[in-house]
Design a protein around this motif. Structure first.
Motif, PDB file in Angstrom:
ATOM      1  N   PRO A   1       0.834  -1.210   0.000  1.00 15.44           N
ATOM      2  CA  PRO A   1       0.000   0.000   0.000  1.00 15.44           C
ATOM      3  C   PRO A   1       0.863   1.253   0.000  1.00 15.44           C
ATOM      4  CG  PRO A   1      -0.798  -1.594   1.614  1.00 15.44           C
ATOM      5  CD  PRO A   1       0.520  -2.107   1.123  1.00 15.44           C
TER       6      PRO A   1
ATOM      7  N   SER B   1       3.702  -1.887  -7.261  1.00 13.06           N
ATOM      8  CA  SER B   1       2.673  -0.867  -7.020  1.00 13.06           C
ATOM      9  C   SER B   1       1.390  -1.557  -6.555  1.00 13.06           C
ATOM     10  CB  SER B   1       2.421  -0.053  -8.283  1.00 13.06           C
ATOM     11  OG  SER B   1       2.101  -0.906  -9.362  1.00 13.06           O
ATOM     12  N   PHE B   2       0.596  -0.839  -5.751  1.00 18.24           N
ATOM     13  CA  PHE B   2      -0.497  -1.506  -5.038  1.00 18.24           C
ATOM     14  C   PHE B   2      -1.761  -1.658  -5.872  1.00 18.24           C
ATOM     15  CE2 PHE B   2      -3.921  -1.756  -1.867  1.00 18.24           C
ATOM     16  CZ  PHE B   2      -3.483  -2.872  -1.174  1.00 18.24           C
ATOM     17  N   ASP B   3      -2.237  -0.590  -6.455  1.00 19.80           N
ATOM     18  CA  ASP B   3      -3.492  -0.642  -7.208  1.00 19.80           C
ATOM     19  C   ASP B   3      -3.188  -0.817  -8.692  1.00 19.80           C
ATOM     20  OD1 ASP B   3      -6.013  -0.490  -8.194  1.00 19.80           O
ATOM     21  OD2 ASP B   3      -6.553   1.396  -7.212  1.00 19.80           O
ATOM     22  N   LYS B   4      -3.284  -2.052  -9.159  1.00 17.30           N
ATOM     23  CA  LYS B   4      -2.930  -2.357 -10.541  1.00 17.30           C
ATOM     24  C   LYS B   4      -4.142  -2.384 -11.469  1.00 17.30           C
ATOM     25  CE  LYS B   4       1.254  -5.064  -9.637  1.00 17.30           C
ATOM     26  NZ  LYS B   4       1.353  -4.834  -8.205  1.00 17.30           N
ATOM     27  N   ALA B   5      -5.299  -1.961 -10.989  1.00 17.17           N
ATOM     28  CA  ALA B   5      -6.499  -1.972 -11.825  1.00 17.17           C
ATOM     29  C   ALA B   5      -6.303  -1.077 -13.048  1.00 17.17           C
ATOM     30  CB  ALA B   5      -7.711  -1.505 -11.029  1.00 17.17           C
TER      31      ALA B   5
ATOM     32  N   ASP C   1      -6.724  -9.579 -15.791  1.00 15.29           N
ATOM     33  CA  ASP C   1      -6.140  -8.478 -15.036  1.00 15.29           C
ATOM     34  C   ASP C   1      -5.189  -7.644 -15.881  1.00 15.29           C
ATOM     35  OD1 ASP C   1      -7.503  -9.198 -12.797  1.00 15.29           O
ATOM     36  OD2 ASP C   1      -5.857 -10.346 -11.912  1.00 15.29           O
TER      37      ASP C   1
ATOM     38  N   SER D   1      -4.615   3.869 -15.723  1.00 18.05           N
ATOM     39  CA  SER D   1      -4.539   3.434 -14.329  1.00 18.05           C
ATOM     40  C   SER D   1      -5.782   3.828 -13.561  1.00 18.05           C
ATOM     41  CB  SER D   1      -3.291   4.019 -13.657  1.00 18.05           C
ATOM     42  OG  SER D   1      -3.355   5.442 -13.661  1.00 18.05           O
ATOM     43  N   ALA D   2      -5.984   3.197 -12.406  1.00 13.97           N
ATOM     44  CA  ALA D   2      -7.199   3.422 -11.621  1.00 13.97           C
ATOM     45  C   ALA D   2      -7.341   4.871 -11.185  1.00 13.97           C
ATOM     46  CB  ALA D   2      -7.198   2.500 -10.403  1.00 13.97           C
ATOM     47  N   ASP D   3      -6.223   5.549 -10.903  1.00 13.65           N
ATOM     48  CA  ASP D   3      -6.295   6.951 -10.482  1.00 13.65           C
ATOM     49  C   ASP D   3      -6.388   7.914 -11.665  1.00 13.65           C
ATOM     50  OD1 ASP D   3      -3.740   6.913 -11.521  1.00 13.65           O
ATOM     51  OD2 ASP D   3      -2.722   7.166  -9.596  1.00 13.65           O
TER      52      ASP D   3
END
Length: 356
Positions: free
Chosen positions: A79, A112-116, A134, A153-155
């Motif tokens: 995280p 890295s944490f959020d790989k969505a 994924d 990326s998710a962000d």
């Protein structure tokens, strides 16, 4: 690695970084089966180099019908570590309308944490994109032109793009490809050297307690009244033992549409299946095993549908099966493939296709 009953015992895992010109041995085993009594085995190895190709070599001369190979990397995502960049495995892509191709994305750094990742096409009339894993998406050609497919990326702060060029479909007029009930893995259709190659995903044909519905790829053309479709049908690739490829007459693309279809499984088992009303669960009749590829014909005469086989595609024997059903005059007539399992797809070849 999972394999059927045969157990190769001497094998090696090799990798290449130059398209197969040179190979490096990463792991080797002698007198050791690939499969344990309880199922697949896991073998650990140390590797710090990124390769583009991998292969298994069976050094003992054993036959090895490999069903599945998975290469796994242990990464501990923490995280607070944000995605710094995205990288696609190709910057440009060319495919025909009704064709497909996969895109793979890598998120960096690896921990890295959020790989969505979200996938978009800036012109769905040229190409659409569908996430199937994924790290993987499938691009489907729709119409001639050029568009940009983007992984984000998710962000929303990082993105990578691929320029997609879609050329004319290889399908002759009036054939069109459709997917019934949006299989998880999209299909494709191509025509070359007088034969159709059709790929389809999906859970299969049938309705089970309103939990599963028809899900497959259909390559068809419209026909009114009496008609017939005939082809030399090859075995569908074994996405599962229940994968099916064959001929179909269908009213609409709705998942509950009425239809009559004949299909063959990878084993050669032939089946007649149909739906006379939305309430039909999954009626089907086994027609016996055929040596594939095999000539099949599905014919409509009034309200009677017949399935026939032939040794040469010219002389047809007595029908293997008959089905009576009062359908609408206009039907979609053509070819179909289903994987009978998600998330995967099956491919079959149809030669000398005729619609009369």
């Amino acid at each position: 690695v999972t394999v059927p009953d045969e157990q190769p015992r001497s094998w090696a895992l090799e990798a290449s970084a130059d398209g197969g010109a040179n190979w490096v041995r990463l792991d080797t085993h002698t007198a050791e089966p690939l499969r344990a009594a309880g199922g697949p085995r896991t073998f650990r190895l140390t590797n710090t180099v990124a390769y583009t190709s991998y292969r298994l070599r069976f050094t003992g001369g054993d036959k090895a019908p490999v069903a599945e190979l998975a290469l796994l990397e242990h990464i501990e995502a923490r995280p607070g570590i944000a995605v710094a960049s995205l990288k696609l495995d190709r910057a440009t892509l060319s495919l025909p309308a009704a064709g497909r191709a996969a895109l793979n994305v890598t998120t960096l750094p690896a921990n890295s944490f959020d790989k969505a990742v979200a996938w978009t096409s800036d012109n769905p009339a040229v190409a659409t994109v569908r996430r199937i894993g994924d790290r993987t998406a499938m691009v489907m050609g729709v119409g001639v032109g050029r568009c940009q497919v983007t992984a984000r990326s998710a962000d929303g702060k990082r993105a990578a793009g691929c320029t997609v060029t879609v050329t004319r479909s290889t399908l002759p007029t009036p054939w069109t490809l459709a997917e019934v009930n949006s299989p998880h893995v999209p299909g494709e259709a191509r025509f070359a050297d007088g034969a159709f190659t059709l790929t389809g995903g999906g859970m299969g044909i049938g309705r089970w307690w309103k939990r599963n519905w028809d899900q497959f790829a259909l390559l068809s053309q419209p026909r009114d009244g009496d008609c017939a479709v005939a082809a030399r049908v090859g075995a569908p690739s074994r996405s599962s033992d229940g994968a099916l490829a064959g001929l179909m007459l269908r009213e609409t693309l709705d998942r509950e549409s009425r239809f009559v279809a004949v299909g063959v499984q990878p084993s050669g088992e032939a089946l007649l299946t149909w739906r006379d009303s939305p309430a039909d669960e999954n009626p089907r009749t086994k027609l016996g095993k055929l040596a594939l590829p095999a000539w099949l014909k599905l014919q409509r005469t009034g309200d009677t549908f017949t399935v026939s086989t032939s040794a040469d595609g010219v002389n047809w024997g007595e029908p293997l099966a008959r089905h009576a059903g009062a359908f609408t005059p206009r039907l979609k007539v053509g070819l179909w493939v289903t994987a009978d399992r998600n998330p995967t797809s099956s491919t079959a070849r149809f030669e000398q296709v005729r619609v009369d």
